[in-house]
Design a protein around this motif. Structure first.
Motif, PDB file in Angstrom:
ATOM      1  N   THR A 526       5.839 -37.973  85.028  1.00 50.04           N
ATOM      2  CA  THR A 526       5.436 -37.547  86.124  1.00 50.04           C
ATOM      3  C   THR A 526       6.368 -36.979  86.646  1.00 50.04           C
ATOM      4  O   THR A 526       7.709 -36.281  85.699  1.00 50.04           O
ATOM      5  CB  THR A 526       5.661 -38.908  87.257  1.00 50.04           C
ATOM      6  N   PHE A 527       6.093 -35.984  87.846  1.00 57.05           N
ATOM      7  CA  PHE A 527       7.194 -34.674  88.206  1.00 57.05           C
ATOM      8  C   PHE A 527       7.373 -35.158  90.044  1.00 57.05           C
ATOM      9  O   PHE A 527       7.639 -35.187  90.515  1.00 57.05           O
ATOM     10  CB  PHE A 527       6.119 -33.164  88.962  1.00 57.05           C
ATOM     11  N   ASP A 528       9.369 -35.320  89.528  1.00 62.51           N
ATOM     12  CA  ASP A 528      10.183 -35.678  90.536  1.00 62.51           C
ATOM     13  C   ASP A 528      10.615 -34.529  91.400  1.00 62.51           C
ATOM     14  O   ASP A 528      10.993 -33.777  91.954  1.00 62.51           O
ATOM     15  CB  ASP A 528      11.632 -35.776  89.360  1.00 62.51           C
ATOM     16  N   LEU A 529       9.440 -34.544  92.127  1.00 60.59           N
ATOM     17  CA  LEU A 529       8.976 -33.625  93.028  1.00 60.59           C
ATOM     18  C   LEU A 529      10.598 -33.600  94.702  1.00 60.59           C
ATOM     19  O   LEU A 529      11.147 -32.308  94.826  1.00 60.59           O
ATOM     20  CB  LEU A 529       8.301 -34.074  94.506  1.00 60.59           C
ATOM     21  N   LYS A 530      10.833 -34.683  94.235  1.00 60.22           N
ATOM     22  CA  LYS A 530      12.621 -34.738  95.302  1.00 60.22           C
ATOM     23  C   LYS A 530      13.428 -34.202  94.554  1.00 60.22           C
ATOM     24  O   LYS A 530      14.371 -33.322  94.697  1.00 60.22           O
ATOM     25  CB  LYS A 530      13.367 -36.035  94.992  1.00 60.22           C
ATOM     26  N   GLY A 531      14.106 -34.321  93.091  1.00 61.33           N
ATOM     27  CA  GLY A 531      14.620 -34.333  91.945  1.00 61.33           C
ATOM     28  C   GLY A 531      14.848 -32.722  91.592  1.00 61.33           C
ATOM     29  O   GLY A 531      15.994 -31.552  91.800  1.00 61.33           O
ATOM     30  N   PHE A 581       9.740 -25.079 101.189  1.00 57.21           N
ATOM     31  CA  PHE A 581      10.404 -26.478 101.279  1.00 57.21           C
ATOM     32  C   PHE A 581       9.516 -27.579 102.576  1.00 57.21           C
ATOM     33  O   PHE A 581       8.890 -28.602 102.074  1.00 57.21           O
ATOM     34  CB  PHE A 581      11.528 -26.661 102.406  1.00 57.21           C
ATOM     35  N   ALA A 582       8.455 -26.819 103.589  1.00 57.95           N
ATOM     36  CA  ALA A 582       8.172 -27.369 104.221  1.00 57.95           C
ATOM     37  C   ALA A 582       6.319 -27.886 103.105  1.00 57.95           C
ATOM     38  O   ALA A 582       6.233 -29.011 103.685  1.00 57.95           O
ATOM     39  CB  ALA A 582       7.688 -26.461 104.771  1.00 57.95           C
ATOM     40  N   GLU A 583       6.302 -26.385 102.855  1.00 55.13           N
ATOM     41  CA  GLU A 583       5.064 -27.192 101.181  1.00 55.13           C
ATOM     42  C   GLU A 583       5.490 -28.286  99.941  1.00 55.13           C
ATOM     43  O   GLU A 583       4.483 -28.961 100.445  1.00 55.13           O
ATOM     44  CB  GLU A 583       5.172 -25.636 100.704  1.00 55.13           C
ATOM     45  N   LEU A 584       6.285 -28.486  99.932  1.00 54.02           N
ATOM     46  CA  LEU A 584       6.819 -29.163  99.140  1.00 54.02           C
ATOM     47  C   LEU A 584       6.686 -30.285  99.750  1.00 54.02           C
ATOM     48  O   LEU A 584       6.660 -32.008  99.161  1.00 54.02           O
ATOM     49  CB  LEU A 584       8.039 -28.808  98.691  1.00 54.02           C
ATOM     50  N   LEU A 585       7.747 -30.949 100.696  1.00 51.38           N
ATOM     51  CA  LEU A 585       8.062 -32.322 101.599  1.00 51.38           C
ATOM     52  C   LEU A 585       6.281 -32.752 101.871  1.00 51.38           C
ATOM     53  O   LEU A 585       6.155 -33.400 102.180  1.00 51.38           O
ATOM     54  CB  LEU A 585       8.030 -31.693 103.158  1.00 51.38           C
ATOM     55  N   LYS A 586       5.151 -31.832 102.091  1.00 49.80           N
ATOM     56  CA  LYS A 586       4.024 -32.073 102.665  1.00 49.80           C
ATOM     57  C   LYS A 586       3.357 -32.467 101.702  1.00 49.80           C
ATOM     58  O   LYS A 586       2.418 -34.077 101.847  1.00 49.80           O
ATOM     59  CB  LYS A 586       3.629 -30.923 103.119  1.00 49.80           C
ATOM     60  N   PHE A 587       3.901 -32.523 100.582  1.00 51.55           N
ATOM     61  CA  PHE A 587       3.860 -33.027  98.832  1.00 51.55           C
ATOM     62  C   PHE A 587       3.644 -34.723  98.904  1.00 51.55           C
ATOM     63  O   PHE A 587       2.656 -34.952  98.847  1.00 51.55           O
ATOM     64  CB  PHE A 587       3.831 -32.142  98.424  1.00 51.55           C
ATOM     65  N   LEU A 615       1.948 -25.975  94.328  1.00 49.86           N
ATOM     66  CA  LEU A 615       3.213 -25.847  93.302  1.00 49.86           C
ATOM     67  C   LEU A 615       4.563 -25.104  92.713  1.00 49.86           C
ATOM     68  O   LEU A 615       5.492 -24.777  93.043  1.00 49.86           O
ATOM     69  CB  LEU A 615       3.141 -27.251  92.824  1.00 49.86           C
ATOM     70  N   LYS A 616       3.901 -24.534  91.600  1.00 52.37           N
ATOM     71  CA  LYS A 616       3.808 -23.858  90.826  1.00 52.37           C
ATOM     72  C   LYS A 616       4.498 -21.730  91.985  1.00 52.37           C
ATOM     73  O   LYS A 616       6.397 -21.795  91.903  1.00 52.37           O
ATOM     74  CB  LYS A 616       3.164 -22.574  89.934  1.00 52.37           C
ATOM     75  N   ASN A 617       4.214 -21.900  92.633  1.00 54.61           N
ATOM     76  CA  ASN A 617       4.340 -20.944  93.275  1.00 54.61           C
ATOM     77  C   ASN A 617       5.581 -21.164  94.691  1.00 54.61           C
ATOM     78  O   ASN A 617       6.656 -19.819  94.804  1.00 54.61           O
ATOM     79  CB  ASN A 617       3.150 -20.548  95.102  1.00 54.61           C
ATOM     80  N   ASP A 618       6.267 -22.217  94.621  1.00 57.01           N
ATOM     81  CA  ASP A 618       6.676 -22.918  95.990  1.00 57.01           C
ATOM     82  C   ASP A 618       8.356 -23.171  95.158  1.00 57.01           C
ATOM     83  O   ASP A 618       9.050 -23.342  95.466  1.00 57.01           O
ATOM     84  CB  ASP A 618       6.238 -23.887  96.102  1.00 57.01           C
ATOM     85  N   PHE A 619       7.385 -22.574  93.458  1.00 58.15           N
ATOM     86  CA  PHE A 619       9.443 -22.390  92.266  1.00 58.15           C
ATOM     87  C   PHE A 619      10.000 -21.760  92.592  1.00 58.15           C
ATOM     88  O   PHE A 619      11.373 -21.184  92.113  1.00 58.15           O
ATOM     89  CB  PHE A 619       9.096 -23.099  91.232  1.00 58.15           C
TER      90      PHE A 619
END
Length: 639
Positions: A526-531, A581-587, A615-619
């Motif tokens: 799984t992908f650790d979205l927070k960390g 950050f907003a997009e990732l927090l929404k995920f 997701l990749k664009n947010d990185f």
């Protein structure tokens, strides 16, 4: 024979539709049949389900609130001011009132007999059209271009299920409002307000707000003889004025008014009282029509009597978050609203705990939320991070005072646990003696973390440097903030350690742009979205904000906004970080709501191709902001 009261009523009515369409003689005849009603504050004019009266009403002075009932609460729908009409139901419907009309302050109302008025309605098409449009279009004045068709009126049946409220739509307000200087004379300010037909005026110095005066101030302070009408306006103004930014939503405006117990908000360029005035928001700009809206949840939090009440409110928050996401409400708006209600829940838990203590607090204290709660980014139910700071006391009293606050914190954290906020596994809570200290001890603690930033110190920085005042004496928290900014100013060693920590999680993509997933353990594959994604952006915002001396801003998106303002040359990077950050927090929030979890770990196989691309664009902003940190603090990924 002259009738001075009827003449006075006539002179008033002729200024407002539909009466302005009638002749003076007709108005005088109507006025002679009028009843003048004096209502005390909170006195009811009529209630829901009351039999309709033989009169309709015009507000002569004061304010009448129109409300409905939902879940035993009175929900304000509209407020009628001078010249507004209410109680038209008997003209068009025979059933009972569907709203309650109650004075929100001392008020005078003209009651006009319907039977006496009907002949003038029949003889004047403009009057008839006004009444029909007012009743049909849900407004108290269909000719009002600012409110036409926007307000819920007493002919609307309240329905929780079918009502659809735009909680987060931008609020419309009066721009470029008329203002006054503090040395202006009350008499002339009042004349300006009367001639401009406004109920309030902001007082300014160099176009920056320093106070506000309302028609209520004129009634309570001038009409009563408390002050002379010839004094300067600064003698009667309310100060300070509550200021907000111009991108406020309806829900945020309502919460600000409830939070500060005011009926006006001043809009400024940057939302502070140290910038130019751009507008004013009044209660009339806010329409509340649903029992589970943010403002009502805030109100319910303030009067909760037990943990079960607070738990019910927190559960409603989950529905509100889901509903907001379904409607594509910006995550920044959601975090702002939910953060305020979470704060209100915690505050009420503290008040209930104090009531259960054997004695009142033996010293001034403040409760602080830490980590994600401190940043107001806790949308999902996660664990508690909090602390207590109390004022310095004599050494012989220190142990007893600290023991009191530890017992208080034990009650508060238990209540919050019952509400749904888990205990912190690392015991970073106010009931831990390590995190319940005097202001001097806290200052020494932060000095230690800053000037000797070992691995443990940096870990504490990532939690305890994101804090939010919740309850008590805010000056104690301000004293800690002052120490932090003093000690971090130009502290190269501290920023080297903090910067190295901010670089420990590089952008989470492999060489071939594949996701870096967990290789073993419970969350394998799984992908650790927070960390791997959220924390790098949070850490970067923290170090850069501290290095720029930004105070009283802990929210990650707000930090990036402030940085963009202070560093226009880097604004595109900061804005991209805020968006990512907003997009990732929404995920994360959507994942948590779907699986009833904290949403930290994403199962990539369940994501659509589009979501993976997002997701990749947010990185990419993670890479860009870490480059800024490396260059600014002269670091490498291996520092």
């Amino acid at each position: 024979m002259k009738n001075p009261i009827a003449e006075r009523i006539t002179d008033f009515l002729k200024n407002y539709p539909p009466f302005s369409s009638l002749t003076y003689q007709s108005l005088l005849e109507i006025a002679k049949a009028c009843h003048v009603l004096y209502l005390e504050k909170n006195q009811t004019l009529f209630k829901i389900n009351d039999t309709t009266h033989a009169f309709f009403y015009v507000v002569a002075s004061g304010a009448i609130g129109l409300s409905v009932t939902s879940d035993a609460d009175d929900i304000l729908i509209d407020k009628c001011d001078e010249g507004d009409i209410l109680g038209l139901r008997p003209f068009f419907a025979k059933n009972n009132y569907l709203m309650t009309a109650k004075a929100r302050e001392e008020s005078i109302v003209y009651a006009i007999p319907i039977e006496n008025f009907k002949p003038f309605v029949a003889a004047n098409s403009e009057v008839l059209n006004f009444l029909l449009e007012s009743f049909a279009s849900n407004t108290r004045n269909p000719y009002d271009k600012h409110h036409k068709g926007k307000l819920v009126s007493e002919n609307v049946i309240y329905n929780d299920q079918s009502s659809e409220i735009q909680y987060y739509q931008p609020i419309k307000y009066t721009s470029n409002p008329i203002t006054a200087s503090p040395t202006d004379i009350v008499k002339f300010v009042a004349q300006t307000m009367a001639s401009s037909k406004i109920g309030s005026m902001i007082i300014h110095e160099n176009n920056k707000p320093i106070g506000i005066v309302t028609d209520k101030d004129l009634r309570s302070k001038i009409a009563t003889g408390l002050f002379s009408i010839d004094v300067t306006i600064d003698k009667i103004m309310s100060s300070p004025v509550i200021t907000v930014a111009d991108n406020l939503s309806i829900a945020e405006a309502q919460i600000m008014m409830l939070k500060h117990n005011v009926s006006h908000l001043c809009v400024t360029l940057d939302g502070t009282n140290d910038s130019e005035i751009t507008g004013i928001i009044t209660e009339h700009d806010i329409v509340v029509a649903q029992a589970n809206n943010p403002g009502v949840l805030l109100k319910q939090s303030k009067r909760a009597q037990k943990s079960a009440d607070l738990k019910e409110i927190r559960e409603k928050l989950t529905d509100l978050i889901q509903h907001s996401l379904d409607k594509n409400v910006p995550i920044s708006h959601i975090t702002s609203i939910i953060g305020e209600i979470n704060l209100a829940i915690t505050k009420r838990a503290i008040e209930l705990a104090i009531d259960k203590m054997d004695a009142p607090p033996p010293a001034q204290f403040a409760w602080m939320n830490m980590g994600s709660q401190g940043r107001k980014e806790q949308l999902l139910l996660t664990d508690q991070d909090n602390a207590i700071v109390f004022e310095d006391v004599p050494e012989e009293k220190y142990d007893a005072v600290k023991q009191y606050f530890l017992e208080l914190a034990e009650k508060v954290t238990r209540t919050l646990n019952k509400v749904g906020y888990e205990f912190c596994p690392a015991q970073m809570m106010a009931n831990n003696p390590l995190w319940c200290k005097s202001v001097t001890d806290w200052q020494q603690q932060f000095k230690g973390w800053i000037n000797a930033p070992g691995e443990k110190g940096i870990l504490m920085c990532t939690i305890f440097f994101d804090y939010d005042f919740v309850y008590g004496n805010e000056d104690l928290v301000d004293a800690i903030s002052h120490t932090i900014h003093e000690e971090t100013h130009d502290n190269q060693l501290f920023f080297a350690y903090l910067g190295a920590d901010a670089l420990k999680n590089p952008p989470p993509l492999g060489f071939f742009r594949q996701f870096l997933v967990e290789s073993d353990g419970e969350h394998k594959d799984t992908f650790d979205l927070k960390g791997r994604a959220l924390m790098p952006l949070i850490d970067a915002a923290r170090i850069l904000s501290l290095s720029k001396g930004i105070k009283n801003v802990a929210n990650t998106i707000s930090r990036y906004s402030k940085l963009a303002e202070l560093e226009p040359q880097n604004a595109p990077v900061y804005e991209a970080c805020a968006d990512a950050f907003a997009e990732l927090l929404k995920f994360r929030t959507e994942e948590g709501l779907k699986n009833e979890s904290d949403g930290r770990y994403l199962n990539l196989s369940e994501l659509s191709k589009l979501d993976k691309v997002k997701l990749k664009n947010d990185f990419q902003p993670i890479n860009d902001i870490q480059e800024v940190i490396k260059n600014r603090f002269q670091l490498t990924y291996f520092t």
